[in-house]
Motif scaffolding. Structure first.
Motif, PDB file in Angstrom:
ATOM      1  N   SER A  60       0.826  -1.203   0.000  1.00  0.00           N
ATOM      2  CA  SER A  60       0.000   0.000   0.000  1.00  0.00           C
ATOM      3  C   SER A  60       0.864   1.257   0.000  1.00  0.00           C
ATOM      4  CB  SER A  60      -0.925  -0.001   1.214  1.00  0.00           C
ATOM      5  OG  SER A  60      -1.604   1.228   1.337  1.00  0.00           O
ATOM      6  N   ASN A  61       1.883   1.271   0.849  1.00  0.00           N
ATOM      7  CA  ASN A  61       2.780   2.420   0.921  1.00  0.00           C
ATOM      8  C   ASN A  61       3.657   2.545  -0.319  1.00  0.00           C
ATOM      9  OD1 ASN A  61       1.898   3.238   3.474  1.00  0.00           O
ATOM     10  ND2 ASN A  61       3.328   1.857   4.526  1.00  0.00           N
ATOM     11  N   GLU A  62       4.133   1.397  -0.795  1.00  0.00           N
ATOM     12  CA  GLU A  62       5.047   1.390  -1.942  1.00  0.00           C
ATOM     13  C   GLU A  62       4.378   1.930  -3.201  1.00  0.00           C
ATOM     14  OE1 GLU A  62       8.756   0.437  -3.882  1.00  0.00           O
ATOM     15  OE2 GLU A  62       8.174   0.668  -1.782  1.00  0.00           O
ATOM     16  N   PHE A  63       3.116   1.564  -3.408  1.00  0.00           N
ATOM     17  CA  PHE A  63       2.420   1.946  -4.641  1.00  0.00           C
ATOM     18  C   PHE A  63       1.353   3.026  -4.420  1.00  0.00           C
ATOM     19  CE2 PHE A  63       4.136  -2.259  -5.477  1.00  0.00           C
ATOM     20  CZ  PHE A  63       4.685  -2.107  -6.748  1.00  0.00           C
ATOM     21  N   ASN A  64       1.286   3.532  -3.195  1.00  0.00           N
ATOM     22  CA  ASN A  64       0.339   4.608  -2.878  1.00  0.00           C
ATOM     23  C   ASN A  64      -1.096   4.220  -3.225  1.00  0.00           C
ATOM     24  OD1 ASN A  64      -0.388   7.159  -1.907  1.00  0.00           O
ATOM     25  ND2 ASN A  64      -0.194   8.102  -3.933  1.00  0.00           N
ATOM     26  N   VAL A  65      -1.479   3.027  -2.772  1.00  0.00           N
ATOM     27  CA  VAL A  65      -2.827   2.518  -3.001  1.00  0.00           C
ATOM     28  C   VAL A  65      -3.458   2.195  -1.645  1.00  0.00           C
ATOM     29  CG1 VAL A  65      -4.210   0.705  -4.070  1.00  0.00           C
ATOM     30  CG2 VAL A  65      -2.172   1.545  -5.227  1.00  0.00           C
ATOM     31  N   ASN A  66      -4.719   2.539  -1.470  1.00  0.00           N
ATOM     32  CA  ASN A  66      -5.413   2.276  -0.223  1.00  0.00           C
ATOM     33  C   ASN A  66      -5.377   0.788   0.116  1.00  0.00           C
ATOM     34  OD1 ASN A  66      -8.192   1.416   1.127  1.00  0.00           O
ATOM     35  ND2 ASN A  66      -7.735   3.509   1.797  1.00  0.00           N
ATOM     36  N   ILE A  67      -5.063   0.459   1.360  1.00  0.00           N
ATOM     37  CA  ILE A  67      -4.887  -0.938   1.745  1.00  0.00           C
ATOM     38  C   ILE A  67      -6.184  -1.731   1.616  1.00  0.00           C
ATOM     39  CG2 ILE A  67      -5.325  -0.503   4.213  1.00  0.00           C
ATOM     40  CD1 ILE A  67      -3.101  -2.594   4.775  1.00  0.00           C
ATOM     41  N   ASP A  68      -7.323  -1.125   1.928  1.00  0.00           N
ATOM     42  CA  ASP A  68      -8.593  -1.831   1.793  1.00  0.00           C
ATOM     43  C   ASP A  68      -8.927  -2.085   0.333  1.00  0.00           C
ATOM     44  OD1 ASP A  68      -9.060  -1.976   4.539  1.00  0.00           O
ATOM     45  OD2 ASP A  68      -9.942   0.028   4.584  1.00  0.00           O
ATOM     46  N   THR A  69      -8.543  -1.125  -0.516  1.00  0.00           N
ATOM     47  CA  THR A  69      -8.748  -1.310  -1.966  1.00  0.00           C
ATOM     48  C   THR A  69      -7.918  -2.481  -2.471  1.00  0.00           C
ATOM     49  OG1 THR A  69      -9.157   1.062  -2.269  1.00  0.00           O
ATOM     50  CG2 THR A  69      -8.554  -0.199  -4.224  1.00  0.00           C
ATOM     51  N   LEU A  70      -6.685  -2.594  -1.982  1.00  0.00           N
ATOM     52  CA  LEU A  70      -5.821  -3.714  -2.376  1.00  0.00           C
ATOM     53  C   LEU A  70      -6.440  -5.052  -1.998  1.00  0.00           C
ATOM     54  CD1 LEU A  70      -2.182  -2.598  -1.464  1.00  0.00           C
ATOM     55  CD2 LEU A  70      -3.045  -3.168  -3.735  1.00  0.00           C
ATOM     56  N   VAL A 126       0.259  -9.795  -7.021  1.00  0.00           N
ATOM     57  CA  VAL A 126      -0.693  -8.970  -6.295  1.00  0.00           C
ATOM     58  C   VAL A 126      -1.196  -7.874  -7.239  1.00  0.00           C
ATOM     59  CG1 VAL A 126      -1.046  -7.453  -4.313  1.00  0.00           C
ATOM     60  CG2 VAL A 126       0.525  -9.401  -4.136  1.00  0.00           C
ATOM     61  N   LYS A 127      -2.507  -7.771  -7.383  1.00  0.00           N
ATOM     62  CA  LYS A 127      -3.086  -6.721  -8.219  1.00  0.00           C
ATOM     63  C   LYS A 127      -2.945  -5.379  -7.509  1.00  0.00           C
ATOM     64  CE  LYS A 127      -6.550  -9.808 -10.238  1.00  0.00           C
ATOM     65  NZ  LYS A 127      -7.992 -10.128 -10.326  1.00  0.00           N
ATOM     66  N   ILE A 128      -2.435  -4.404  -8.227  1.00  0.00           N
ATOM     67  CA  ILE A 128      -2.264  -3.058  -7.667  1.00  0.00           C
ATOM     68  C   ILE A 128      -3.408  -2.139  -8.086  1.00  0.00           C
ATOM     69  CG2 ILE A 128      -0.744  -1.055  -7.515  1.00  0.00           C
ATOM     70  CD1 ILE A 128       0.342  -3.634  -6.235  1.00  0.00           C
ATOM     71  N   LYS A 129      -3.729  -2.143  -9.375  1.00  0.00           N
ATOM     72  CA  LYS A 129      -4.820  -1.322  -9.897  1.00  0.00           C
ATOM     73  C   LYS A 129      -5.078  -1.722 -11.341  1.00  0.00           C
ATOM     74  CE  LYS A 129      -1.668   2.343 -11.391  1.00  0.00           C
ATOM     75  NZ  LYS A 129      -1.296   3.774 -11.292  1.00  0.00           N
ATOM     76  N   PRO A 130      -6.285  -1.445 -11.861  1.00  0.00           N
ATOM     77  CA  PRO A 130      -6.523  -1.666 -13.286  1.00  0.00           C
ATOM     78  C   PRO A 130      -5.631  -0.725 -14.099  1.00  0.00           C
ATOM     79  CG  PRO A 130      -8.587  -1.368 -12.094  1.00  0.00           C
ATOM     80  CD  PRO A 130      -7.487  -0.974 -11.160  1.00  0.00           C
ATOM     81  N   ILE A 131      -5.206  -1.151 -15.280  1.00  0.00           N
ATOM     82  CA  ILE A 131      -4.348  -0.266 -16.080  1.00  0.00           C
ATOM     83  C   ILE A 131      -5.099   0.995 -16.497  1.00  0.00           C
ATOM     84  CG2 ILE A 131      -2.901  -2.126 -16.966  1.00  0.00           C
ATOM     85  CD1 ILE A 131      -4.453  -1.568 -19.694  1.00  0.00           C
ATOM     86  N   SER A 132      -6.410   0.850 -16.674  1.00  0.00           N
ATOM     87  CA  SER A 132      -7.254   1.984 -17.022  1.00  0.00           C
ATOM     88  C   SER A 132      -8.689   1.523 -16.862  1.00  0.00           C
ATOM     89  CB  SER A 132      -6.999   2.431 -18.471  1.00  0.00           C
ATOM     90  OG  SER A 132      -7.737   3.587 -18.779  1.00  0.00           O
ATOM     91  N   MET A 133      -9.568   2.424 -16.501  1.00  0.00           N
ATOM     92  CA  MET A 133     -10.951   2.049 -16.250  1.00  0.00           C
ATOM     93  C   MET A 133     -11.573   1.374 -17.463  1.00  0.00           C
ATOM     94  SD  MET A 133     -13.066   1.946 -13.824  1.00  0.00           S
ATOM     95  CE  MET A 133     -12.280   3.075 -12.688  1.00  0.00           C
ATOM     96  N   ASN A 134     -12.101   0.174 -17.260  1.00  0.00           N
ATOM     97  CA  ASN A 134     -12.827  -0.574 -18.294  1.00  0.00           C
ATOM     98  C   ASN A 134     -11.975  -0.872 -19.533  1.00  0.00           C
ATOM     99  OD1 ASN A 134     -15.227  -0.535 -16.737  1.00  0.00           O
ATOM    100  ND2 ASN A 134     -15.665   1.530 -17.484  1.00  0.00           N
ATOM    101  N   LYS A 135     -10.645  -0.962 -19.358  1.00  0.00           N
ATOM    102  CA  LYS A 135      -9.791  -1.275 -20.497  1.00  0.00           C
ATOM    103  C   LYS A 135      -8.954  -2.513 -20.207  1.00  0.00           C
ATOM    104  CE  LYS A 135      -9.066   2.867 -23.251  1.00  0.00           C
ATOM    105  NZ  LYS A 135      -8.054   3.716 -23.920  1.00  0.00           N
TER     106      LYS A 135
END
Length: 315
Positions: free
Chosen positions: A40-50, A67-76
């Motif tokens: 969460s700290n390394e990638f600046n992503v909310n821990i609950d979202t992770l 570990v999934k960090i975030k979608p590359i882009s919304m709906n893509k």
């Protein structure tokens, strides 16, 4: 006779799994001691979202897992095109360390690899094409092209029941041109002769050897390659000059894999200027960084011409 065990897909890493309808994600390969808090700290992503993204209720992250960090882009999702023809991977590609990863069978088939071999004892996938063999071991960020080690930007992993490999590395190892269309999240692979092979390789050796040098220094490095290509004492194509091994590897980036890079705008500009005839080092055939080089042969046997940036050039 070559033995191509395409049926090696019986290995667990190649078992067919249901098609996922998830998007393409930015991923992180977990290291020993990784936690959701650290990631969460390394990638600046909310821990609950992770945790929600990874559907994790146990707060346990296994070393080597994706570990999934975030979608590359919304709906893509990431699109792969080979010679402008869209591929349909068995599973969605993902991004790790700015590199797109795809199922190994997808890219092997698209590039008409002669075969895929699975070596169960070492958990290694082997791609074969013509006289080139690429070995990719699960969990490792070191690949082998024939017997040469090449460091990857992220390790080979299993995702959604498939073994994933870096598409740029595989494609370039098989002498293809690769580009990334960020707006459309598309990897563009060209296997034909229509792209400028000289510009492709010259810009990459310039970037690998002179990325921190001024434009004039980049141009000078490029001209050494051109001068060698035009000399009867060296191979007669830019690519062959770069990978020349007559007296051992002539250029470290060809040996350690750094040649497989994404050249900067300035490195491409320098390559174009060189290919269009700009020459700032006359007929020099050698260069070295005197602060780093241990090659005394050049200094003792060749004539110093000039210094540009960190490099000395010799005739």
């Amino acid at each position: 006779m070559k033995k191509f065990i395409c049926s090696m897909l019986i290995a667990s890493t190649f078992l067919i799994s249901p098609i996922s309808h998830a998007e393409s994600f930015v991923m992180h390969t977990a290291k020993a001691g990784d936690s959701y808090s650290y990631i969460s700290n390394e990638f600046n992503v909310n821990i609950d979202t992770l945790k929600e993204l990874n559907q994790d209720k146990d707060n346990i992250i296994s070393e080597g897992s994706l570990v999934k960090i975030k979608p590359i882009s919304m709906n893509k999702t990431i699109t792969i095109k080979v010679n402008n023809e869209k591929l349909n991977p068995e599973q969605h590609p993902y991004i790790e360390n700015n590199r797109a990863f795809v199922p190994i069978r997808t890219i092997a088939n698209a590039l008409n690899a002669d075969g895929i071999i699975w070596e169960d004892s070492s958990k290694t996938a082997i791609l074969v094409q013509d006289k080139k063999t690429i070995r990719l071991t699960l969990g490792s960020n070191i690949a082998k092209i024939n017997d040469q080690d090449v460091k990857l930007d992220a390790p080979i992993s299993v995702y959604e029941g498939r073994t994933y490999v870096p598409i740029r590395f595989i494609s370039e190892a098989f002498d293809c041109n690769v580009a990334w269309d960020n707006d459309n999240k598309t990897v563009l692979v060209n296997t034909t002769d229509s792209y400028d092979e000289d510009l492709y390789w010259l810009s990459r050796i310039i970037h690998a050897e002179a990325t921190t040098q001024p434009l004039e220094g980049k141009i000078a490095v490029g001209n050494v390659i051109i001068n060698r290509k035009n000399s009867p004492n060296f191979p007669n194509t830019i690519k062959e000059v770069i990978f020349d091994t007559n007296y051992g590897y002539q250029y470290t980036p060809a040996k350690n894999g750094a040649i497989h890079n994404s050249p900067s705008t300035e490195s491409i500009k320098a390559a174009k200027l060189v290919l269009n005839g700009k020459n700032n080092i006359s007929g020099c055939l050698y260069f070295l960084n005197p602060r780093k080089s241990t090659n005394n042969w050049i200094v003792k046997n060749k004539t110093f011409y000039k210094r540009i940036g960190a490099h000395d050039f010799y005739r």
